[in-house]
Structures are given as structure tokens and as C-alpha cells.
Write an enzyme that holds these catalytic residues in place. Structure first.
Site, mmCIF file in Angstrom:
data_model
loop_
_atom_site.group_PDB
_atom_site.id
_atom_site.type_symbol
_atom_site.label_atom_id
_atom_site.label_comp_id
_atom_site.label_asym_id
_atom_site.label_seq_id
_atom_site.Cartn_x
_atom_site.Cartn_y
_atom_site.Cartn_z
ATOM 1 N N SER A 1 108.540 44.043 32.550
ATOM 2 C CA SER A 1 108.988 43.481 30.900
ATOM 3 C C SER A 1 107.458 43.168 30.553
ATOM 4 C CB SER A 1 109.091 41.906 31.899
ATOM 5 O OG SER A 1 108.170 40.900 31.938
ATOM 6 N N ASP A 2 107.168 42.297 29.030
ATOM 7 C CA ASP A 2 106.362 41.995 28.602
ATOM 8 C C ASP A 2 106.106 40.656 29.499
ATOM 9 O OD1 ASP A 2 104.042 41.349 27.345
ATOM 10 O OD2 ASP A 2 104.623 42.347 25.188
ATOM 11 N N TYR A 3 104.899 40.142 28.684
ATOM 12 C CA TYR A 3 104.787 38.231 29.198
ATOM 13 C C TYR A 3 105.879 37.122 29.264
ATOM 14 C CZ TYR A 3 101.209 34.658 30.021
ATOM 15 O OH TYR A 3 100.315 33.775 30.887
ATOM 16 N N THR A 4 105.748 36.935 30.233
ATOM 17 C CA THR A 4 107.710 36.024 30.608
ATOM 18 C C THR A 4 108.919 36.250 29.528
ATOM 19 O OG1 THR A 4 106.565 34.597 28.311
ATOM 20 C CG2 THR A 4 105.955 33.891 30.534
ATOM 21 N N GLY A 5 108.883 37.821 29.640
ATOM 22 C CA GLY A 5 110.035 38.352 28.428
ATOM 23 C C GLY A 5 110.920 38.334 29.031
#
Length: 752
Positions: free
Chosen positions: A292-296
């Protein structure tokens, strides 16, 4: 030259299916060796649900700066098997200490994997990716990534979140600086080069890192150029523009892909099973790790497709997002969901296997400490070496685009007696590094002032005047700058953006030079002295006011730690500039989107017909076209020659040759570009598309014949049924030194 394109199989029809409906079984993992499968199988059999979800958990570690959290994963979590990978932790000594806890103090002893943003170099910072892409030199770009991998690995890093392969045609978007520009062909070639550079020839070598192609997919199509925004694109645009660089990265062996923040067709990418599982894994056969991307995963809640953390985690995991970066939803909120049967065990296992596969392929189970040392000796020995700095200087030299050179103001003579150096970026160390230089240090950077002093010595008097700040309306420094220019034999101005203006979440509604820099340039140019403007920036700028007033303009981007030396090398002719623009420069922001591979429309722009596709107050053409870039010499292109006037439908191989001559007085390199157009097709086609490029070095008066090979994938298109086909009819070939300066030839494909 050809690049690998997409499978002919179209996207599934129901992209907006109910997100929580039970999908088909996950694509089975493809193992590199039977030994890998046997090892992972045995390890999986020992794991609890909590330990499995722990392998999918990636908290922010020491040194993270990509979001609001810091060191959210603690050492006790490592001992409990609740952490599989770390974000933003580096350093040979620190990573060794944390690795020992995982290997020697947790129940199963599974090693950690450390991820870090190694975007354009590590400690040795190279030009920003958009600048590197201006080189049109995949060999040099691959070497830059190789240097970055060597340094990063010596700092205990196993995994980089690069390359960014998003195509962007909106320079308002701050992250255009991280990619290869507007063209999917160039983007595909450079995506593959960067993957090969990061991962090397053998992932088990201790100087390699996992490459991550990001952000899957269409992140660069954000509406309004506003980061994180919706990407409302057609299936055709998805296949023709945004997916090809990811396919190229997969074909080059990329072991990791990152999901994008945006949605596509109403489905957030962190919940987009049709694209992740069906296209990426099943159609393309990719068996790597999707992060995932950051907190995605957590952001599926504000997207409005998940009501709570558990629902967000279920959506993310079932879509095929293997690693939850920072949210800690998988490890904290999904154990009960798995035990309640809301997530099939087979789907959880598939994600866990992919994490363990990555660790196995890196050799971490054989030697968890292969990337780190307790004393940091290897880290020191392989950081910012003379060889690495030389590579950064060479890459920067090849990234500088000569936009204007009226009256041959450049190159300057080293015998110049007095040189005025003006502008807020002349001695700005951060502007050398650019953004996303996470491990870079300002003290390592060579600024233009330092580079000029080193090259010119005591024989030239430098008068340095800032003139203005990067931003703001203060003109009180103009008088000093103008006085400096009047005293000088020549003037070099360093203008542009602060590096934080071209970055994630840093989007602009104007492409003008910030503050009063344009006014400063025009007033200095009005002195009548030979003036050179060097631009330091991370996106195309609308600098039309300078054209015709400032005789020489050099686009330097943010050029890296050796930027000051590289700029000086080009200014004084030790290096002849050869770079080309990987993205179109508009006259003003109102022309956006503006890119060379546009459709013609039924009413193409015309100066004589009122009712055509154009503006009242600006040209329909760009300020500087894709592929534009001048040299200190000149090149002549003969008419290209095709090997066959007609191709049989079952023998779609064509060869195009063109003779290029250096007609000037200096040796130089030219980037020879080949574009192709399908003249009449069953669906509309771009007016031209890049299908090949080659660098050719020529001495004065020398000629060389450059040859391109074209095949099915270069001629093919997606028809109305989204099948990849080559239709009968005529094709036009364009060859030249820019997308808007070409010679033409034609051939046809016969009907069956």
C-alpha cells in the site's frame, strides 16, 4: 526499438462490481524454484493467524519522513512477530540491531525487510527523475539506479519505493518531478532500466534492492493536477497511456508494486481487485509483492467505500494489497475477521507467501545480516565515493536541456574577465538535491557558485548578487543585480522553484516563475549584456516572457550533488548539451493538458478557420515541444528510408533508416527520435507516437546511418473491442531531433 506492451485481453467489464462481494480465488503464486516453494510452505505451516498478519504489517520506523507518524512499530512488536517490514529505517548499525531482535528473539525468527525511499540516488543524489529522463539514455539511467542500490544496500536497506512510473500530462501536479514525463514509450523504457539498476543481475547479491514500480495505476492523471485526486479516465487511456510502464517494469522483473492513492472508475486502487488480481497478477503473470501507499488502506474510509477499519482492511487484503503501510489495520483489526471467515485463509496465505518470497529471493533467510554490519564499515566505504560522484556528474551533464541559444551566446569563454552570477538559486544547496532526496545532505551538494569558482579559478572575477528571493514580491535586490550585470562581460542567472514546490502534495495553479524572478530576468536582460538563464525546477515552467529577451536558456532541473559542476561543464563547453524534453512546456497554464501525442479531432487547429480547436488568447502549439533540445552544433536529417513499402499482415517487421550529419563545428551527441502514426484506423489515433530513440555521437562533418526495427507491438493499437490488433492501411514514420521537427516516410500494411 520496441517496448513490451499489454496483453490483448481487455479489462473485465464490471470494474465497479460490489466491493465486498466474494471475488474469485486469488491468483496462485509463481515460485522461482521448487526450493523456494518448499521452504515457504514449511514456514507457513508453523505460523499463527497473528504471525501471518504481522508479516503484512509495515509500521513507520526511525528516519521516516513520508507522513505524520514516526517509529510506530516498537521492538516488543518485533519480538511478538507483529512486524514484517519497516518503512523509512536505514543505517547499517540500526538495521542490524533490529534484525537481531527479529531473528534471535521472535518465535519463528523471520527476518525483517527494511524499505526506504531511494528515489534518485541515496546519499549520492542524482538528478530528479524528470531530469534523468531528459537524457533519453536508459544505460545511464540504469547505472544511476545501480549506484543508488549499492549505497542503499550498504545502509541496511532491502527495498526501495522506486521507480515512480506514473505518466503525467499535467505539470501542475507536484509529483511530475518523480516520473519520466508524458510519454508511455519513454516511460516504459526508463521504468525497465531503473528496475534492472536497482535489482541487478542477482537479487541475492548484497548490493541489490527490491524495486517498486509505483503508483498502480493512473496516479499521474489526477484531476486538476491536484495530488491524491480522482483519476477519471477511459479504459482506452488506461491501456494505452498509464498501464504500459507498469507492464515494462513487470517484464523487467520488478519484485514489488505500490498501489496508488487515487480511484479509477469509482474504485479506489487500494480496493481495486480487477486491476490488481485480474490484470496485474493473472493476465500479466506477476508474482511479486504489492504494498500500500502511506496509510492507503486506512484511506478507504474517507474514500467512502469502508465504514470502519475492519472493512477497510478486508477490502485492501481481498483486493490483493499484501503489505499495509503504516495503518496497522491488518495486524490490529483483521485477526478476528480472519477467524470469523470474513477473509478466506487462502487469500491471507497468498499475501503472506508473497512477503516471504521476497525475503527468500533477497537471501535474507540464508543470511539475515547480509545488508548490515555492526560497525558500519561497509556503509562508510560505499557512500559518496569518487566513482559515485563521477556518475552523478555524468548523469547531470546528460540531463541539461538547452532550450534557447540565440546568437550562440553559449558556450561561454573561460577567459571571461568578469562574470555576474545572479539569482536566488545560484548558491542554494537544497536546489541541487531537489525533493525526495531522503538521505541526501546539503553539505554534499556542489552549487553553481562553487562549480564556477572551481572551473574559472582566479582569472575571472565573479560578482554574485541574489537579486530576489524565490518567492515574494520584494524587489529591493534588483538594483544590486542590475549593477552587477552592468559591470560584467556576461551574466548567468539561476532562477526557478524551491525544491519543495515540486513534490508530493505540492501542486501549483500557475507555472510561472515564482515571485518576481521573471521581472528580475527581464530587467537584467535589458542591460544588453549576454545573459544566460539556468532554470532549476521540477516541472515545466511557462517562461514565454523570457523568449526573445534572454538569449540563452538552459533547463537544469534539480541536478543532484554534482549539479554545480555539471552546469559549469555545459556553460563553458566542456560538455556539449544533448538532453531533450520528456514533457511539453506550455505557453501558459491555461493550455493544460498539452502533449504531443494528442488526437487530431474533427476540427484540428487552423489559423484560417474560426471554428477549429484552438484558443483566442494563446497558440495551440507549445512553447517547447516534447523532444526539444538544442546543441552547440547542428544536425541534418536526410529523408528516412523504409526497408519495405508494404508489409504482409503475417510479417509485421519493418526497418527504418535515416542518415544524420553533424553540420556544425563541434562534436556532439544527438538523440534521434522515431515517431509513428496509423493514418486511418477503426478508432482515432494520436497524431504521432514515440516508437524509438537512439543516441548517436558525431564529429564535425561526420554522418551516420541510424536504424530502427519496428514490430507488431509498435504498429498495434486497441480496436473498438479493446483487442490489440494491427489494421491494414498506411503508416507515417517521422524521424528527427524533436517531436515537432521531423522528416517523413510512409509504408502500408496489406489486408489479409
Amino acid at each position: 526499438m520496441s517496448t513490451n506492451h499489454l496483453s490483448s485481453r481487455p479489462l473485465l467489464a464490471g470494474l465497479i462490481a460490489t466491493l465486498l462481494a466474494a471475488p474469485a480465488a486469488a491468483a496462485p503464486p509463481v515460485y522461482a524454484t521448487p526450493q523456494e516453494k518448499a521452504f515457504v510452505d514449511a514456514l507457513m505451516a508453523k505460523m499463527t493467524v497473528e504471525e501471518k498478519l504481522g508479516q503484512l504489517n509495515q509500521p513507520a520506523g526511525v528516519g521516516n519522513n513520508t507522513g505524520p507518524a514516526a517509529m510506530t512499530g516498537n521492538e516488543d512488536q518485533i519480538r511478538k512477530g507483529e512486524i514484517g517490514t519497516y518503512l523509512g529505517t536505514q543505517g547499517a548499525v540500526l538495521t542490524c540491531r533490529l534484525q537481531r531482535i527479529a531473528v534471535e528473539e521472535s518465535r519463528l525468527g523471520i527476518p525483517l525487510m527494511f524499505g526506504f525511499d531511494v528515489i534518485h540516488g541515496h546519499r549520492t543524489v542524482f538528478p530528479v527523475p524528470l531530469g534523468e529522463s531528459s537524457s533519453f539514455d536508459p544505460v545511464e539511467v540504469q547505472h544511476a539506479a545501480r549506484v543508488a542500490a549499492v549505497e542503499a544496500a550498504a545502509h541496511g536497506i532491502h527495498w526501495t519505493y522506486a521507480p515512480m512510473v506514473d505518466i503525467s500530462r499535467d505539470p501542475r501536479w507536484g509529483r511530475i518531478v518523480e516520473g519520466a514525463g508524458e510519454d508511455p514509450y519513454l516511460g516504459s523504457v526508463l521504468a525497465a532500466a531503473r528496475v534492472r539498476g536497482f535489482q541487478g543481475d542477482d537479487l541475492r547479491s548484497p548490493d541489490t534492492v527490491l524495486a517498486t514500480a509505483k503508483h498502480f495505476v493512473a496516479y499521474g492523471a489526477a484531476e486538476g493536477g491536484r495530488d491524491y485526486n480522482v483519476a477519471d479516465i477511459s479504459e482506452r487511456a488506461l491501456h494505452e497511456v498509464y498501464l504500459p510502464p507498469f507492464k515494462a517494469a513487470v517484464d523487467a522483473g520488478a519484485q514489488s508494486i505500490m498501489a496508488a492513492f487515487n480511484e479509477v472508475a469509482g474504485v479506489p486502487m487500494h480496493a481495486h481487485r480487477p486491476l490488481i488480481e485480474d490484470v496485474l497478477r493473472k493476465q500479466w503473470g506477476w508474482d511479486g509483492l504489492l504494498v500500500s501507499d502511506y496509510t492507503g488502506v486506512m484511506e478507504l474510509m474517507p474514500h467512502g467505500v469502508a465504514a470502519n477499519r475492519e472493512e477497510a482492511g478486508i477490502l485492501g487484503l481481498r483486493a490483493g494489497v499484501d503489505v499495509d503501510m503504516v495503518s496497522q489495520i491488518y495486524v490490529k483489526d483483521l485477526p478476528a475477521a480472519v477467524k470469523a471467515g470474513k477473509i478466506p485463509m487462502a487469500e491471507l496465505d497468498a499475501s503472506v507467501r508473497r512477503v516471504l518470497n521476497a525475503k527468500y529471493r533477497l537471501g535474507l533467510f540464508d543470511d539475515p545480516y547480509r545488508y548490515c554490519t555492526d560497525d558500519g564499515a561497509r556503509e562508510r566505504a560505499l557512500t559518496l565515493t569518487p566513482e559515485h560522484r563521477a556518475a552523478a556528474r555524468r548523469m547531470a551533464q546528460k540531463s541539461l536541456v538547452l532550450l534557447e541559444n540565440d546568437r550562440n551566446v553559449l558556450p561561454l569563454s573561460k577567459s571571461v574577465r568578469t562574470l555576474a552570477v545572479i539569482g536566488p538559486l545560484a548558491d542554494h544547496r537544497r536546489a541541487m538535491l531537489g525533493n525526495w532526496a531522503v538521505a541526501g545532505r546539503e553539505e554534499d551538494a556542489v552549487t553553481p557558485v562553487v562549480g564556477l569558482k572551481a572551473a574559472l579559478g582566479t582569472g575571472t572575477r565573479l560578482i554574485v548578487a541574489k537579486g530576489a528571493e524565490i518567492e515574494g514580491q520584494d524587489t529591493s535586490g534588483f538594483a544590486e543585480a542590475i549593477a552587477a550585470a552592468k559591470q560584467a562581460d556576461a551574466v548567468v542567472m539561476f532562477l526557478g522553484e524551491h525544491p519543495d514546490m515540486s513534490a508530493e502534495a505540492h501542486n501549483r495553479t500557475t507555472l510561472d516563475l515564482p515571485g518576481v524572478q521573471e521581472q528580475l530576468a527581464l530587467q537584467v536582460a535589458a542591460t544588453g549584456k549576454p545573459v544566460v538563464v539556468v532554470l532549476l525546477n521540477g516541472r515545466p515552467l511557462s517562461i514565454g516572457a523570457l523568449k526573445g529577451k534572454v538569449p540563452a536558456i538552459l533547463e537544469a532541473w534539480f541536478p543532484g550533488v554534482e549539479g554545480g559542476h555539471a552546469i559549469t561543464d555545459v556553460l563553458f563547453g566542456d560538455v556539449n548539451p544533448s538532453a531533450k524534453l520528456p514533457v511539453t512546456f506550455p505557453h501558459n497554464v491555461g493550455q493544460i493538458p498539452l502533449y504531443y501525442a494528442h488526437r487530431n479531432t474533427g476540427r484540428p487547429p487552423s489559423d484560417t478557420d474560426k471554428y477549429t480547436s484552438k484558443y483566442l488568447d494563446a497558440p495551440s502549439t507549445p512553447l517547447y515541444a516534447f523532444g526539444h533540445g538544442l546543441s552547440y552544433t547542428t544536425f541534418r536529417y536526410d529523408t528516412p528510408v523504409v526497408a519495405k513499402k508494404t508489409l504482409a499482415p503475417d510479417a509485421l517487421q519493418q526497418q527504418v533508416s535515416v542518415r544524420v550529419t553533424n553540420t556544425g563545428t563541434r562534436a556532439g551527441e544527438e538523440v534521434v527520435q522515431l515517431y509513428l502514426r496509423d493514418d486511418v484506423a477503426s478508432v482515432t489515433r494520436p497524431v504521432k507516437q514515440l516508437r524509438g530513440f537512439q543516441r548517436v555521437a558525431l564529429q564535425p562533418g561526420e554522418s551516420k546511418t541510424v536504424t530502427f526495427d519496428l514490430g507488431f507491438e509498435d504498429l498495434a493499437m486497441y480496436d473498438a473491442r479493446m483487442q490489440q490488433v494491427v489494421e491494414p492501411g498506411t503508416f507515417t514514420v517521422f524521424v528527427g531531433g524533436s517531436s515537432d521537427r521531423t522528416q517523413q516516410a510512409a509504408f502500408s500494411v496489406a489486408a489479409r
